[in-house]
Write a protein that holds these residues in place. Sequence first.
Motif, short mmCIF file in Angstrom:
data_model
loop_
_atom_site.label_atom_id
_atom_site.label_comp_id
_atom_site.label_asym_id
_atom_site.label_seq_id
_atom_site.Cartn_x
_atom_site.Cartn_y
_atom_site.Cartn_z
N GLN A 34 0.82 -1.21 0.00
CA GLN A 34 0.00 0.00 0.00
C GLN A 34 0.85 1.27 0.00
OE1 GLN A 34 -3.24 0.10 -0.25
NE2 GLN A 34 -3.73 -2.06 0.02
N ALA A 35 2.17 1.12 -0.11
CA ALA A 35 3.06 2.28 0.02
C ALA A 35 2.83 3.31 -1.08
CB ALA A 35 4.52 1.83 0.01
N GLY A 36 2.38 2.86 -2.25
CA GLY A 36 2.14 3.79 -3.34
C GLY A 36 1.05 4.80 -3.05
N THR A 37 0.17 4.47 -2.09
CA THR A 37 -0.87 5.42 -1.70
C THR A 37 -0.32 6.46 -0.73
OG1 THR A 37 -1.65 4.09 0.18
CG2 THR A 37 -2.62 3.63 -1.98
N VAL A 38 0.88 6.25 -0.22
CA VAL A 38 1.49 7.18 0.74
C VAL A 38 2.63 7.96 0.10
CG1 VAL A 38 2.64 7.39 2.97
CG2 VAL A 38 0.88 5.64 2.64
N LEU A 39 3.49 7.26 -0.62
CA LEU A 39 4.68 7.88 -1.20
C LEU A 39 4.44 8.22 -2.67
CD1 LEU A 39 7.41 5.48 0.24
CD2 LEU A 39 6.78 7.75 1.10
N PRO A 40 4.31 9.50 -3.01
CA PRO A 40 4.07 9.85 -4.41
C PRO A 40 5.30 9.65 -5.29
CG PRO A 40 4.30 11.83 -3.08
CD PRO A 40 4.28 10.67 -2.12
N ILE A 41 6.50 9.72 -4.68
CA ILE A 41 7.74 9.60 -5.44
C ILE A 41 8.71 8.73 -4.65
CG2 ILE A 41 9.64 10.85 -6.53
CD1 ILE A 41 7.71 13.36 -6.25
N SER A 42 9.13 7.62 -5.23
CA SER A 42 10.06 6.74 -4.52
C SER A 42 10.85 5.90 -5.51
CB SER A 42 9.31 5.82 -3.53
OG SER A 42 8.44 4.95 -4.24
N GLU A 43 11.96 5.35 -5.02
CA GLU A 43 12.77 4.39 -5.76
C GLU A 43 12.96 3.18 -4.86
OE1 GLU A 43 16.38 6.48 -6.44
OE2 GLU A 43 15.58 7.73 -8.05
N THR A 44 12.90 1.98 -5.44
CA THR A 44 12.98 0.75 -4.64
C THR A 44 14.25 -0.02 -4.97
OG1 THR A 44 10.57 0.59 -4.57
CG2 THR A 44 11.82 -1.40 -4.03
N TYR A 45 14.96 -0.43 -3.91
CA TYR A 45 16.19 -1.22 -4.04
C TYR A 45 16.06 -2.45 -3.15
CZ TYR A 45 17.87 3.22 -5.91
OH TYR A 45 18.01 4.38 -6.64
N HIS A 46 16.01 -3.62 -3.76
CA HIS A 46 15.78 -4.85 -3.01
C HIS A 46 17.07 -5.42 -2.44
CE1 HIS A 46 12.40 -4.64 -5.92
NE2 HIS A 46 11.69 -5.08 -4.89
N VAL A 47 16.97 -5.94 -1.21
CA VAL A 47 18.05 -6.75 -0.63
C VAL A 47 17.41 -8.03 -0.09
CG1 VAL A 47 19.55 -4.81 -0.07
CG2 VAL A 47 17.88 -5.58 1.62
N GLY A 48 18.14 -9.13 -0.19
CA GLY A 48 17.62 -10.41 0.29
C GLY A 48 18.59 -11.09 1.23
N TYR A 49 18.05 -11.60 2.34
CA TYR A 49 18.87 -12.30 3.33
C TYR A 49 18.17 -13.58 3.75
CZ TYR A 49 22.06 -8.37 4.00
OH TYR A 49 23.01 -7.40 3.80
N VAL A 50 18.97 -14.59 4.06
CA VAL A 50 18.45 -15.83 4.63
C VAL A 50 19.13 -16.05 5.96
CG1 VAL A 50 20.16 -17.26 3.42
CG2 VAL A 50 18.01 -18.27 4.20
N ARG A 51 18.36 -16.52 6.95
CA ARG A 51 18.91 -16.71 8.29
C ARG A 51 19.12 -18.18 8.59
NH1 ARG A 51 16.09 -14.88 13.98
NH2 ARG A 51 14.73 -16.64 13.49
N ASP A 52 20.29 -18.51 9.08
CA ASP A 52 20.58 -19.87 9.53
C ASP A 52 19.81 -20.11 10.82
OD1 ASP A 52 21.97 -22.01 11.08
OD2 ASP A 52 23.29 -22.04 9.33
N GLU A 53 18.94 -21.10 10.83
CA GLU A 53 18.07 -21.32 11.99
C GLU A 53 18.82 -21.85 13.21
OE1 GLU A 53 15.08 -20.24 12.22
OE2 GLU A 53 15.13 -19.53 10.15
N GLU A 54 20.05 -22.32 13.03
CA GLU A 54 20.83 -22.80 14.18
C GLU A 54 21.72 -21.69 14.74
OE1 GLU A 54 22.97 -26.35 13.34
OE2 GLU A 54 21.17 -27.53 12.88
N THR A 55 22.43 -20.99 13.88
CA THR A 55 23.33 -19.92 14.36
C THR A 55 22.64 -18.57 14.46
OG1 THR A 55 24.07 -19.29 12.14
CG2 THR A 55 25.23 -21.11 13.20
N LEU A 56 21.48 -18.45 13.79
CA LEU A 56 20.71 -17.19 13.72
C LEU A 56 21.46 -16.09 12.95
CD1 LEU A 56 19.14 -16.97 17.32
CD2 LEU A 56 18.30 -18.18 15.27
N GLN A 57 22.50 -16.48 12.20
CA GLN A 57 23.26 -15.53 11.41
C GLN A 57 22.62 -15.35 10.04
OE1 GLN A 57 25.99 -13.71 12.66
NE2 GLN A 57 25.14 -14.65 14.51
#
Length: 214
Positions: A88-111
Motif C-alpha cells: 500500500q506504500a504507493g498510496t502514501v509515497l508519491p515519489i520513490s525508488e525501490t532497491y531490493h536486498v535479500g537475506y536468509v537466516r541460519d536457523e541454528e546460528t541465527l546468522q
Amino acid sequence: MLVYVPPHPLVKHWLAIARNAATPSALFRSACAELGRVLIYEAVREFLPTVEATVDTPVGTADVEFCDPTKPIKVVPILRAGLILLEQAGTVLPISETYHVGYVRDEETLQATAYLNKLPQRLSPEDRILVTDPMLATGGTMLKVLADLVARGADPSNIRVVCIVAAPPALKAMADLYTGLRVYSAIIDAELNEKGYIIPGLGDAGDRAYGNQN
C-alpha cells in the motif's frame, strides 16, 4: 535512537489480525500491507522534502507545496517479507525508488547471509531512506543492511526503519550503533524464544504471507 509506536486504533486492529494464527494468508498479507501504510505515513511525517509552487484553481491562484520530484525516497525492502509492507506504500509515497536486498537466516546460528543486493554503489548523506522488514528480533539482518547503507554513504539520521513487531535485543543493538536512526513499529514485544522468534510476535511473516503456515 527514536522508537515510535503509533497509538492508533487502526494499528491495533490490523496488528490483532496479523497476530492471529487462524488468519488466512491473504488476510494476513492485507493486514501487513495496511500496517505498512499507516507506519510509512508516520515515518515520512516531516521527512519528505517539499517544494513551494503556485497552481491555478478553477477560480483563482493558490500557493501550494509538492513533494520534491527530484528527491525520491529510497525504499529498501528486505526480502521477502519486507515486500508485504510496501503493498500500500504507493498510496502514501508519491515519489520513490525501490532497491531490493535479500537475506536468509541460519536457523541454528541465527546468522543472516545475503543472497541479493540491489543497492546503488554510492549514496549521499542527504538521501532519505526507508527500510522495511516485518520483524526485528535479534537485529542481525537489519544491522547488516544498515552497515551496508552507511558504508555506501548514507547518514543514519536520514534512515527510517519500518517494522510490525520489534524486540529489545534488536532495538538495543541498533541504538548502540546508530544514535540518529528512527524505528517505527506497531508494537514492541518483550522477548525472544530459543529459535530467535519474537514472543508472542506473529510467527514467520514470509511463510504466513505466502501460504506456508508451518
